[in-house]
Enzyme design. Structure first.
Site, PDB file in Angstrom:
ATOM      1  N   GLY A  47      95.605 -29.039   4.613  1.00  0.00           N
ATOM      2  CA  GLY A  47      96.256 -27.725   4.751  1.00  0.00           C
ATOM      3  C   GLY A  47      97.754 -27.978   4.798  1.00  0.00           C
ATOM      4  O   GLY A  47      98.211 -28.864   5.527  1.00  0.00           O
ATOM      5  N   LYS A  48      98.505 -27.207   4.009  1.00  0.00           N
ATOM      6  CA  LYS A  48      99.943 -27.503   3.917  1.00  0.00           C
ATOM      7  C   LYS A  48     100.629 -27.436   5.278  1.00  0.00           C
ATOM      8  O   LYS A  48     101.464 -28.271   5.605  1.00  0.00           O
ATOM      9  CB  LYS A  48     100.611 -26.556   2.928  1.00  0.00           C
ATOM     10  CG  LYS A  48     100.114 -26.785   1.505  1.00  0.00           C
ATOM     11  CD  LYS A  48     100.885 -26.001   0.498  1.00  0.00           C
ATOM     12  CE  LYS A  48     100.179 -26.005  -0.854  1.00  0.00           C
ATOM     13  NZ  LYS A  48      99.892 -27.349  -1.388  1.00  0.00           N
TER      14      LYS A  48
ATOM     15  N   ASP B 273      89.955 -30.756   3.832  1.00  0.00           N
ATOM     16  CA  ASP B 273      90.026 -31.124   2.417  1.00  0.00           C
ATOM     17  C   ASP B 273      88.735 -31.822   1.992  1.00  0.00           C
ATOM     18  O   ASP B 273      88.329 -32.827   2.603  1.00  0.00           O
ATOM     19  CB  ASP B 273      91.223 -32.051   2.160  1.00  0.00           C
ATOM     20  CG  ASP B 273      92.556 -31.329   2.281  1.00  0.00           C
ATOM     21  OD1 ASP B 273      92.548 -30.085   2.430  1.00  0.00           O
ATOM     22  OD2 ASP B 273      93.603 -32.006   2.208  1.00  0.00           O
TER      23      ASP B 273
ATOM     24  N   ASP C 126     104.306 -32.008   1.458  1.00  0.00           N
ATOM     25  CA  ASP C 126     104.226 -31.635   2.881  1.00  0.00           C
ATOM     26  C   ASP C 126     104.928 -32.679   3.747  1.00  0.00           C
ATOM     27  O   ASP C 126     105.618 -32.332   4.716  1.00  0.00           O
ATOM     28  CB  ASP C 126     102.759 -31.505   3.310  1.00  0.00           C
ATOM     29  CG  ASP C 126     102.035 -30.447   2.502  1.00  0.00           C
ATOM     30  OD1 ASP C 126     102.681 -29.449   2.124  1.00  0.00           O
ATOM     31  OD2 ASP C 126     100.835 -30.615   2.238  1.00  0.00           O
TER      32      ASP C 126
HETATM   33  O1  RIB Z   1      99.642 -29.863  -0.060  1.00  0.00           O
HETATM   34  C1  RIB Z   1      98.384 -30.457   0.023  1.00  0.00           C
HETATM   35  C2  RIB Z   1      97.423 -29.534   0.697  1.00  0.00           C
HETATM   36  O2  RIB Z   1      97.234 -28.398  -0.121  1.00  0.00           O
HETATM   37  C3  RIB Z   1      96.047 -30.097   0.903  1.00  0.00           C
HETATM   38  O3  RIB Z   1      95.907 -30.803   2.116  1.00  0.00           O
HETATM   39  C4  RIB Z   1      95.158 -28.870   0.805  1.00  0.00           C
HETATM   40  O4  RIB Z   1      94.548 -28.509   2.001  1.00  0.00           O
HETATM   41  C5  RIB Z   1      96.041 -27.760   0.254  1.00  0.00           C
HETATM   42  O5  RIB Z   1      96.366 -26.868   1.218  1.00  0.00           O
END
Ligand code: RIB
Length: 291
Positions: free
Chosen positions: A41-42, A15, A242
Site C-alpha cells: 500500500g503506497k 500485496d 514510496d
Molecule cells: O507503490 C507500490 C504499492 O502500490 C504496492 O505496495 C501496492 O500495494 C500498491 O498500492
C-alpha cells in the site's frame, strides 16, 4: 537530536505478489515462478520507509476486520509505526494489490477495501496529531474528497503537506497550490501537468519528478535541475517511489535543502529495489551510511 515527526495518511494493502518470466498477454494463461503475500500500500510503504530512516511516524488509515488486517497492523508495530490512528472497519476487506513482477518491472491492480472508507470525519478526529507533525505525506489510493479535505486541513493548520499523486488523479489547482511539494513520477507528471499545454504549471517550483534509474528532477527559477541516482542491481521496483517519498519527508523534516533531500531520497529508493516486495529492501540509517 529530536526525531522528525511525520504523519502519513493513506492506503494500507496486502500485496499478492506473483513473479513470472513474462507478463501474460490478454487472454493468455502462463505459469508463474513464485508467489508471496507481502505488506504494501503506497501509504504504508511510505510510513515504513520513513520509520526505517529514524522518523517518529504516525499513520492515519483503515484496515478490514480480517486476517490480512491483523497481519498489516502487526507489521506496522514491528516497524515502529504508531497504529493509534488506524481503525479496523467491519464489513469490508483490507486493501489488496494484485502485483505481477516480471522483467524487473511490475503491473498492479488494487482493490481499495477499507482504504475506500477513509472520509473527512475520520481525518478530523486526528487534528492534534496532524498539527504537531513536521510534515504530512499523502498519496492517491484513498477517496478524492478525503484527499482534498486533508490538503485543506493541513493548509489551515500550517503543516506542510507532500502530495504524491500516485496513482495519477487530477486535482483542482487550488489544491496543488496548497502543497509544500508534489512528487509525481515521470508518467504521472506527464498525465497531470503536461498533457494539455506544454507550459510549466504555476506551481512548478513545488514539483519533484522521479524518473527511476535516471534520478529525479526539480525546478529552480524555471530551470530543470536533475539529481542523479547511483546504479544498483534491480530485483523488484515495487515501492521504490514510496521509499523516495518517505525518505524525502525525513530529509526535509531534518532541515535539509531540496537538492540534498532529493539526493538522500534517491539513494534510499535505489537501495530499496534489491529485494522482492515493496518494503523488504527499504534501507535503515546504517545501510544508508555504509552503502
Ligand atoms: O507503490 C507500490 C504499492 O502500490 C504496492 O505496495 C501496492 O500495494 C500498491 O498500492
Amino acid at each position: 537530536m529530536r526525531k522528525p515527526k511525520i504523519t502519513v495518511i493513506g492506503s494500507i494493502n496486502m500485496d499478492l505478489v506473483t513473479v513470472a518470466d513474462k507478463m501474460p498477454a490478454q487472454g493468455e494463461t502462463i505459469s508463474g515462478a513464485h508467489f508471496e503475500t507481502l505488506p504494501g500500500g503506497k501509504g504504508a510503504n511510505q510510513a515504513i520507509a520513513a520509520a526505517r530512516l529514524g522518523a517518529d511516524v504516525n499513520f492515519i488509515g483503515k484496515v478490514g476486520n480480517d486476517a490480512f488486517g491483523e497481519l498489516l497492523l502487526k507489521n506496522f508495530k514491528e516497524q515502529d509505526v504508531s497504529t493509534d490512528c488506524i481503525l479496523k472497519e467491519n464489513d469490508v476487506s483490507s486493501g489488496l494489490a494484485n502485483i505481477i513482477v516480471s522483467d524487473k518491472d511490475n503491473r498492479i491492480i488494487i482493490i481499495a477495501g477499507a482504504n475506500g472508507k477513509m472520509n473527512a470525519r475520520y481525518i478530523d478526529g486526528f487534528k492534534e496529531e496532524i498539527a504537531s507533525s513536521d510534515y504530512v505525506l499523502i498519496q492517491f489510493e484513498i477517496p478524492k474528497p478525503t484527499i482534498e479535505h486533508i490538503v485543506d486541513l493541513c493548509h489551515e493548520l500550517g503543516v506542510p503537506v507532500i502530495i504524491n499523486p500516485a496513482p495519477a488523479m487530477q486535482l483542482d489547482d487550488k489544491y496543488w497550490d496548497k502543497a509544500a511539494y508534489i512528487t509525481p513520477n515521470e508518467h504521472e507528471a506527464g498525465r497531470l501537468f503536461y498533457s494539455t499545454e506544454k507550459t510549466l504549471p504555476g506551481f512548478h517550483q513545488k514539483l519533484i519528478i522521479t524518473n527511476g534509474s535516471k534520478g529525479a528532477y526539480y525546478f529552480n527559477d524555471g530551470r530543470m535541475i536533475t539529481v542523479p541516482v547511483q546504479k544498483t542491481e534491480v530485483v523488484d521496483t515495487t515501492g521504490a517511489g514510496d521509499t523516495f517519498n518517505g525518505a524525502l519527508a525525513v530529509a526535509l523534516s531534518s532541515g535539509g535543502d531540496i537538492e540534498s533531500a532529493i539526493s538522500f531520497a534517491n539513494k534510499a529508493a535505489s537501495l530499496s529495489v534489491r529485494k522482492l516486495g515493496a518494503q523488504s529492501g527499504m534501507p535503515d540509517r546504517e545501510e544508508m551510511e555504509n552503502e
